[in-house]
Design a protein around this motif. Structure first.
Motif, short mmCIF file in Angstrom:
data_model
loop_
_atom_site.label_atom_id
_atom_site.label_comp_id
_atom_site.label_asym_id
_atom_site.label_seq_id
_atom_site.Cartn_x
_atom_site.Cartn_y
_atom_site.Cartn_z
N LEU A 40 0.84 -1.19 0.00
CA LEU A 40 0.00 0.00 0.00
C LEU A 40 0.88 1.24 0.00
CD1 LEU A 40 -2.76 -0.96 2.60
CD2 LEU A 40 -3.06 -0.66 0.14
N PRO A 41 0.51 2.24 -0.80
CA PRO A 41 1.26 3.50 -0.77
C PRO A 41 0.86 4.32 0.45
CG PRO A 41 -0.48 3.59 -2.42
CD PRO A 41 -0.50 2.20 -1.84
N LEU A 42 1.72 5.24 0.82
CA LEU A 42 1.50 6.06 2.01
C LEU A 42 0.18 6.81 1.96
CD1 LEU A 42 2.47 7.21 4.69
CD2 LEU A 42 3.77 8.92 3.41
N HIS A 43 -0.19 7.36 0.81
CA HIS A 43 -1.44 8.14 0.74
C HIS A 43 -2.67 7.27 1.02
CE1 HIS A 43 -2.98 6.88 -3.26
NE2 HIS A 43 -1.71 6.72 -3.55
N GLU A 44 -2.65 5.99 0.63
CA GLU A 44 -3.78 5.11 0.92
C GLU A 44 -3.83 4.76 2.40
OE1 GLU A 44 -4.53 1.69 -1.56
OE2 GLU A 44 -3.83 2.78 -3.34
N THR A 54 2.51 13.01 7.95
CA THR A 54 3.73 12.98 8.78
C THR A 54 3.54 12.06 9.98
OG1 THR A 54 4.27 15.23 8.10
CG2 THR A 54 5.37 14.41 10.06
N ALA A 55 2.39 12.13 10.63
CA ALA A 55 2.12 11.27 11.79
C ALA A 55 2.08 9.80 11.39
CB ALA A 55 0.81 11.68 12.45
N VAL A 56 1.43 9.49 10.27
CA VAL A 56 1.37 8.11 9.79
C VAL A 56 2.79 7.64 9.45
CG1 VAL A 56 0.50 6.58 7.98
CG2 VAL A 56 -1.02 8.28 9.02
N SER A 57 3.57 8.50 8.82
CA SER A 57 4.96 8.16 8.48
C SER A 57 5.78 7.82 9.72
CB SER A 57 5.64 9.30 7.73
OG SER A 57 5.13 9.41 6.43
N LYS A 58 5.56 8.57 10.80
CA LYS A 58 6.29 8.29 12.04
C LYS A 58 5.93 6.91 12.59
CE LYS A 58 7.14 13.04 13.42
NZ LYS A 58 6.90 14.11 14.39
N HIS A 59 4.66 6.57 12.53
CA HIS A 59 4.24 5.24 12.98
C HIS A 59 4.85 4.15 12.09
CE1 HIS A 59 1.48 6.21 16.23
NE2 HIS A 59 0.95 7.16 15.48
N VAL A 74 8.67 3.54 -5.63
CA VAL A 74 8.16 3.34 -6.99
C VAL A 74 7.93 4.74 -7.54
CG1 VAL A 74 6.34 2.34 -8.42
CG2 VAL A 74 7.05 1.16 -6.33
N GLY A 75 8.90 5.24 -8.28
CA GLY A 75 8.84 6.63 -8.73
C GLY A 75 8.95 7.53 -7.52
N ARG A 76 8.00 8.44 -7.38
CA ARG A 76 8.00 9.37 -6.23
C ARG A 76 7.24 8.80 -5.04
NH1 ARG A 76 6.01 15.00 -8.57
NH2 ARG A 76 4.99 14.79 -6.56
N GLU A 77 6.64 7.65 -5.22
CA GLU A 77 5.78 7.06 -4.20
C GLU A 77 6.53 6.00 -3.39
OE1 GLU A 77 1.36 5.97 -4.94
OE2 GLU A 77 2.55 4.23 -5.55
N THR A 78 6.24 5.94 -2.10
CA THR A 78 6.77 4.87 -1.26
C THR A 78 5.64 3.89 -0.97
OG1 THR A 78 8.31 6.41 -0.23
CG2 THR A 78 7.94 4.33 0.90
N ARG A 79 5.92 2.63 -1.22
CA ARG A 79 4.94 1.57 -0.97
C ARG A 79 5.41 0.73 0.21
NH1 ARG A 79 1.36 -0.13 -4.88
NH2 ARG A 79 1.12 1.42 -6.52
N ARG A 81 4.81 -2.76 2.82
CA ARG A 81 4.25 -4.11 2.94
C ARG A 81 4.63 -4.68 4.30
NH1 ARG A 81 7.81 -8.52 1.57
NH2 ARG A 81 9.76 -7.71 0.77
N LEU A 82 3.84 -5.61 4.75
CA LEU A 82 4.03 -6.24 6.05
C LEU A 82 5.11 -7.31 5.97
CD1 LEU A 82 3.06 -6.61 9.00
CD2 LEU A 82 1.42 -8.28 8.11
N ASN A 83 5.95 -7.36 6.96
CA ASN A 83 6.87 -8.48 7.18
C ASN A 83 6.46 -9.08 8.53
OD1 ASN A 83 9.03 -10.26 7.17
ND2 ASN A 83 10.33 -8.82 8.27
N ALA A 84 5.67 -10.13 8.48
CA ALA A 84 5.06 -10.68 9.69
C ALA A 84 6.02 -11.53 10.53
CB ALA A 84 3.83 -11.51 9.32
#
Length: 117
Positions: A40-44, A54-59, A74-79, A81-84
């Motif tokens: 999932l990308p940060l905006h989603e 910013t708060a979500v990024s800190k978490h 991926v380009g300008r976007e950061t995606r 994923r979970l590493n369980a």
């Protein structure tokens, strides 16, 4: 390097305690969201909370430090994923106490049956 070696490397490089990382309800919700998707990308992710990017990024950073989240550009976007794999530590801890409670509940049941007779 194979997948298992990658997981072990991630676990060994953890700079934050997994229990600390999952102690916060927002971070647990992020884990839940990431568990339901491949990436999932940060905006989603941010759209799921009543807080800023910013708060979500800190978490997410705290989860990354515990090895629970991986990211890639991926380009300008950061995606993300979970590493369980690091959650095994929590699972093992809970399993130990599950055995404890199962044994105690069995003893309580036996006592109640004896009193009923």
């Amino acid at each position: 390097m194979n997948e298992n070696e990658n997981e072990n490397e991630n676990e060994n490089n953890q700079s934050r305690d997994v229990f600390d990382a999952v102690a916060d309800p927002t971070r647990r919700r992020l884990i839940e969201l990431l568990a339901g998707a491949e990436e999932l990308p940060l905006h989603e992710l941010t759209a799921q909370f009543q807080m800023g990017r910013t708060a979500v990024s800190k978490h997410l950073t705290i989860l990354k430090e515990a090895g629970l989240v991986l990211d890639r550009k991926v380009g300008r976007e950061t995606r993300f994923r979970l590493n369980a794999a690091p959650l095994r530590e929590i699972q093992d801890w809970v399993a130990f106490y599950s055995k404890f409670w199962s044994a105690n509940l069995l003893r309580l049941n036996q006592l109640l049956e004896e009193e009923a007779e």
